[in-house]
Design a protein around this motif. Structure first.
Motif, short mmCIF file in Angstrom:
data_model
loop_
_atom_site.label_atom_id
_atom_site.label_comp_id
_atom_site.label_asym_id
_atom_site.label_seq_id
_atom_site.Cartn_x
_atom_site.Cartn_y
_atom_site.Cartn_z
N ALA A 1 -29.61 -51.45 -50.79
CA ALA A 1 -31.05 -51.44 -50.50
C ALA A 1 -31.87 -51.59 -51.78
N ALA A 2 -31.38 -51.01 -52.88
CA ALA A 2 -32.10 -51.04 -54.15
C ALA A 2 -31.73 -52.24 -55.01
N GLN A 3 -30.77 -53.05 -54.55
CA GLN A 3 -30.26 -54.17 -55.33
C GLN A 3 -29.84 -53.71 -56.73
N ALA A 4 -29.10 -52.61 -56.75
CA ALA A 4 -28.71 -51.96 -58.01
C ALA A 4 -27.33 -52.42 -58.46
N PHE A 5 -27.13 -53.72 -58.55
CA PHE A 5 -25.85 -54.28 -58.98
C PHE A 5 -26.04 -55.08 -60.25
N PRO A 6 -25.03 -55.01 -61.15
CA PRO A 6 -23.76 -54.29 -61.02
C PRO A 6 -23.96 -52.78 -61.01
N LEU A 7 -23.08 -52.10 -60.27
CA LEU A 7 -23.17 -50.66 -60.06
C LEU A 7 -21.97 -49.99 -60.73
N LEU A 8 -22.23 -48.96 -61.53
CA LEU A 8 -21.17 -48.16 -62.14
C LEU A 8 -20.96 -46.90 -61.33
N VAL A 9 -19.70 -46.59 -61.00
CA VAL A 9 -19.37 -45.40 -60.22
C VAL A 9 -18.36 -44.58 -61.02
N VAL A 10 -18.74 -43.36 -61.39
CA VAL A 10 -17.86 -42.46 -62.16
C VAL A 10 -17.36 -41.38 -61.22
N VAL A 11 -16.04 -41.23 -61.10
CA VAL A 11 -15.45 -40.38 -60.07
C VAL A 11 -14.25 -39.61 -60.62
N PRO A 12 -13.83 -38.53 -59.92
CA PRO A 12 -12.54 -37.92 -60.25
C PRO A 12 -11.39 -38.88 -59.92
N ASN A 13 -10.29 -38.71 -60.61
CA ASN A 13 -9.15 -39.61 -60.44
C ASN A 13 -8.67 -39.68 -58.99
N VAL A 14 -8.70 -38.55 -58.28
CA VAL A 14 -8.09 -38.49 -56.96
C VAL A 14 -8.82 -39.35 -55.93
N VAL A 15 -10.09 -39.71 -56.17
CA VAL A 15 -10.85 -40.43 -55.15
C VAL A 15 -11.20 -41.86 -55.55
N LYS A 16 -10.74 -42.33 -56.70
CA LYS A 16 -11.19 -43.66 -57.13
C LYS A 16 -10.65 -44.77 -56.22
N THR A 17 -9.45 -44.63 -55.71
CA THR A 17 -8.93 -45.64 -54.78
C THR A 17 -9.74 -45.64 -53.48
N ASN A 18 -10.12 -44.46 -53.04
CA ASN A 18 -10.93 -44.38 -51.82
C ASN A 18 -12.29 -45.04 -52.01
N TRP A 19 -12.86 -44.94 -53.20
CA TRP A 19 -14.14 -45.60 -53.45
C TRP A 19 -14.01 -47.11 -53.31
N ALA A 20 -12.93 -47.67 -53.83
CA ALA A 20 -12.72 -49.12 -53.70
C ALA A 20 -12.56 -49.51 -52.23
N ARG A 21 -11.85 -48.69 -51.48
CA ARG A 21 -11.66 -48.98 -50.06
C ARG A 21 -12.98 -48.89 -49.30
N GLU A 22 -13.78 -47.85 -49.60
CA GLU A 22 -15.07 -47.69 -48.94
C GLU A 22 -16.03 -48.81 -49.31
N ALA A 23 -15.95 -49.28 -50.55
CA ALA A 23 -16.80 -50.41 -50.95
C ALA A 23 -16.45 -51.65 -50.14
N ALA A 24 -15.17 -51.89 -49.92
CA ALA A 24 -14.76 -53.04 -49.10
C ALA A 24 -15.25 -52.91 -47.67
N ARG A 25 -15.41 -51.68 -47.20
CA ARG A 25 -15.87 -51.47 -45.83
C ARG A 25 -17.39 -51.60 -45.70
N TRP A 26 -18.13 -50.94 -46.60
CA TRP A 26 -19.58 -50.86 -46.44
C TRP A 26 -20.35 -51.96 -47.16
N THR A 27 -19.79 -52.50 -48.21
CA THR A 27 -20.43 -53.63 -48.91
C THR A 27 -19.38 -54.72 -49.11
N PRO A 28 -18.88 -55.32 -48.02
CA PRO A 28 -17.75 -56.25 -48.12
C PRO A 28 -18.04 -57.50 -48.94
N HIS A 29 -19.32 -57.86 -49.10
CA HIS A 29 -19.66 -59.05 -49.89
C HIS A 29 -19.83 -58.72 -51.36
N ARG A 30 -19.61 -57.46 -51.74
CA ARG A 30 -19.72 -57.04 -53.13
C ARG A 30 -18.32 -56.72 -53.68
#
Length: 718
Positions: free
Chosen positions: A269-298
């Protein structure tokens, strides 16, 4: 003997008087007595959960005095070995109490580091302690200003992945444009000479029970939701706020309310790309998966290690705290227009390296981009006290080390009150909340979410154990392929089969499964799943600890004892208290652990055996469950979840299923889910036969062999 003794006495007579007095006091043990009293005060405060800034300052002061006193005793040649040993022993006892106290509160551990910067409050308390022991100390003078050319700056540890260099070379004429960043204009302020940060923090401590904890949010928006997905109303509200121009959020929803989806669509909505996401190690794979689901064109990319495999042309870059230090250089110059910090309470200690890196990157982005999107995600905005807000507010650009900034300062000016006015505190609190604090609890949005749901959390096994598991999986697949080819060659028919014979594949899988239960066959589907469970145990326990800090009590289920052992060791290291519910316990011991989890607020996690605790227990005190290992049937999984999802549960229950990505684990998770649908239809009156655990094991082998026989599988195996 008389001569040396007389010379020693004469030397003491010639020493300055204040040194004589300090030596007499210290030899009398007054310093150690003061330290002993102070460390007990700190220990009791931590046990009560009251770790205030004053307690932290006292903790650091004790550490400073203890370190100096130990060095003095070791270097003092005027005391005998016996006396020195006694004093060192007493100092070691104080050090032990200090260390065990720090284990209870992780924020104190950083204060024990040699490189920890002593706060002014700690220095003042140190002087008070020495004064109480009868030792005068000179007032510390501020260090002289250091000239820029006095010493070369320490070299920054930098890693620049090749993909980043390629991106820079691809279009060197389009470097990030930082000229549009809004300049800061200094204006006269009515509140300029007021100390405002402490009153702002106190305004949250003074808030009554009915005070709002969430900014006003607009009507939900689904404008940016991709086809086939659906946002819950509370999620759509935050996305709508971003669409209307809001750019800073402290998103403090409880776990299970979809903060990841909200962040990704807010960036859209904010057109805030490129976007940096800093996360704990245990959830970084999940973030990539969720990005493919919610912003599939990104396109999204995950930084692993030195970043050799990242795609620098991606719109979303995910990095974990542990490797951020080596990438700060190029990340700061990359041109990010938005930044999300997940589990933002990780940066509450501003003296830690990861906090400093996050704050540095935030400052770079804010100085170069007009109104960037900045989001701090945490289910635990306050770990110990209100001071934990400071680093998060600074990341969002609301404050700096000394004062409110920008929009917050303007809002406080518009209030027209000062900290001396009674109405200042509720008004100031509202000013901060309106900047972007969003807090919803499960119970508040219960109508939006299912009463019971399963959320998969994929994790990467990228260490030595992960490589070993993938090698063992290839070994199992190779054995199946060899068996298949032998069976194919043994056929009497001369017909050449160019494609996969699926009927034979199922027969080979059946033979393998039968042999697994009757004789030793090397790696098999059961040993593989056990090894995967062992490799996931630490990651699963780490996530359970995060949930416990964010949302209260958590039930942790595992199938194997060694997985439970590893999980409990991890929780011990993280300072999380737990109960252990196992099959080999006596009824009395078992009930003791259950009661501790249910009744003791200090016991945050119940580590349970899936078979021993999957039935017959009432654990509805928790609404979050971590499934560290997969069951072979959906029924066993459901029974475990129903320990919390039962009559009397007032909140929706979320089961977090930890899945090892790109392994047999993920295949079996899919099979269990598909069989669950068949079982549900059977229970609803369908003629479909309810599937057993053997079916899942067989289908897992079928899938493994089919993939190995496919052209892509044959190439990967080589």
């Amino acid at each position: 003997m008389a001569g040396p003794a007389r010379r020693s006495t004469g030397a003491r007579r010639n020493a300055p008087r204040n040194q004589q007095r300090q030596r007499r006091v210290r030899e009398g043990g007054d310093v150690i007595a003061v330290l002993a009293r102070a460390v007990r005060e700190v220990e009791n405060a931590v046990k009560r959960g009251r770790v205030t800034p004053t307690v932290r300052a006292e903790f650091q002061a004790i550490a400073l005095v203890l370190r100096e006193e130990r060095a003095r005793v070791q270097a003092d040649s005027t005391i005998g070995d016996t006396r020195r040993g006694e004093q060192l022993k007493r100092l070691d006892g104080i050090a032990t109490i200090l260390a065990t106290t720090a284990v209870r509160e992780s924020g104190l551990l950083a204060l024990l580091a040699d490189e920890a910067v002593a706060s002014d409050a700690a220095k003042a308390l140190k002087r008070e302690m020495l004064a109480a022991a009868g030792i005068e100390t000179a007032e510390e003078e501020p260090p002289p200003p250091v000239q820029a050319e006095a010493a070369p700056a320490a070299p920054e540890r930098k890693v620049v992945p090749q993909s980043v260099i390629s991106r820079q070379l691809a279009n060197p004429f389009l470097a990030p444009d930082f000229s549009a960043a809004r300049p800061t204009v200094a204006r006269p302020r009515r509140l300029l000479n007021w100390e405002l940060l402490t009153p702002l923090l106190n305004s949250f401590e003074r808030a009554g029970g009915g005070a709002p904890a969430c900014m006003a949010l607009p009507f939900p928006s689904s404008q940016f939701t991709p086809a086939g997905s659906e946002l819950m109303p509370h999620q759509g509200q935050l996305v709508a706020a971003a669409a209307q121009g809001h750019r800073t959020f402290l998103l403090a929803d409880e776990p299970g309310l979809g903060k990841t989806a909200q962040s990704l669509l807010a960036a859209e909505a904010a057109q805030a790309f490129p976007l940096l996401v800093v996360v704990p190690n245990v959830v970084k794979t999940n973030w990539a998966r969720e990005a493919a689901r919610w912003t599939p064109h990104r396109p999204a990319t995950v930084i692993q290690g030195n970043g050799e495999t990242i795609d620098a042309f991606a719109d979303i870059v995910v990095v974990n705290y542990e490797v951020l230090d080596r990438h700060v250089g190029w990340i700061g110059d990359f041109g990010f227009r938005g930044m999300v910090v997940d589990e933002a309470h990780f940066i509450k200690n501003k003296t830690s390296q990861r906090s400093q890196h996050v704050l540095e990157l935030s400052e770079r982005i804010r100085s170069r981009v007009p109104r960037p999107l900045l989001m701090a995600l945490t289910g635990t905005p306050l770990i110990n006290d209100i001071e934990d807000f400071r680093a998060i507010w600074q990341f969002l650009g609301w404050i700096d080390d000394e004062k409110p900034l920008g929009e917050l300062m303007e809002a406080l000016e518009e209030v027209g009150l000062t900290p001396a006015d009674p109405g200042f505190y509720p008004a100031a609190r509202k000013c901060v909340i309106d900047l972007g604090i969003v807090r919803r609890r499960k119970i508040d949005v219960a109508a939006d979410i299912p009463a019971r749901r399963i959320a998969d959390l994929p994790v990467e096994l990228d260490d030595k154990a992960g490589r070993s598991i993938r090698a063992a999986e290839r070994e199992l697949a190779a054995r199946l392929v060899k068996r298949y080819e032998s069976a194919l060659a043994a056929r009497e028919s001369a017909t050449v089969v160019e494609e996969i014979d699926h009927e034979l594949v199922r027969k080979v899988a059946g033979w393998e499964l039968k042999d697994t239960t009757t004789k030793a066959t090397g790696e098999n589907v059961f040993s593989m799943m056990r090894r995967i469970g062992q490799a996931k145990a630490g990651l699963a326990a780490d996530y359970a600890a995060q949930l416990a800090r964010s949302a209260g009590k958590v039930v942790f289920f595992a199938k194997h004892i060694d997985v439970m052992d590893t999980a409990e060791e991890t929780l011990d290291k993280l300072g999380i208290r737990y109960s252990s519910i196992r099959g080999d316990q006596t009824p009395t011991a078992r009930q003791k652990h259950i009661d501790a989890f249910v009744k003791d607020p200090e016991v945050a996690v119940a580590v349970c055996s899936l078979t021993a605790a999957g039935v017959g227990l009432n654990l509805q005190v928790a609404s979050n469950i971590v499934l560290a290992e997969l069951s072979w049937t959906d029924a066993e999984q459901t029974q475990a979840i129903d320990r919390s999802h039962r009559i009397g549960q007032t909140e929706p229950v979320t089961a977090w299923r930890i899945i090892a990505a790109q392994t047999l684990d993920s295949r079996i998770a899919e099979l269990i889910d598909s069989k669950a649908g068949l079982a549900a239809r059977a229970l609803d009156g369908s003629d479909e036969e309810v599937q057993s655990s053997t079916d899942v094991q067989l289908e897992a082998l079928v899938a493994l062999l089919t993939d190995a026989l496919s052209p892509a599988g044959a190439v990967s195996s080589r």
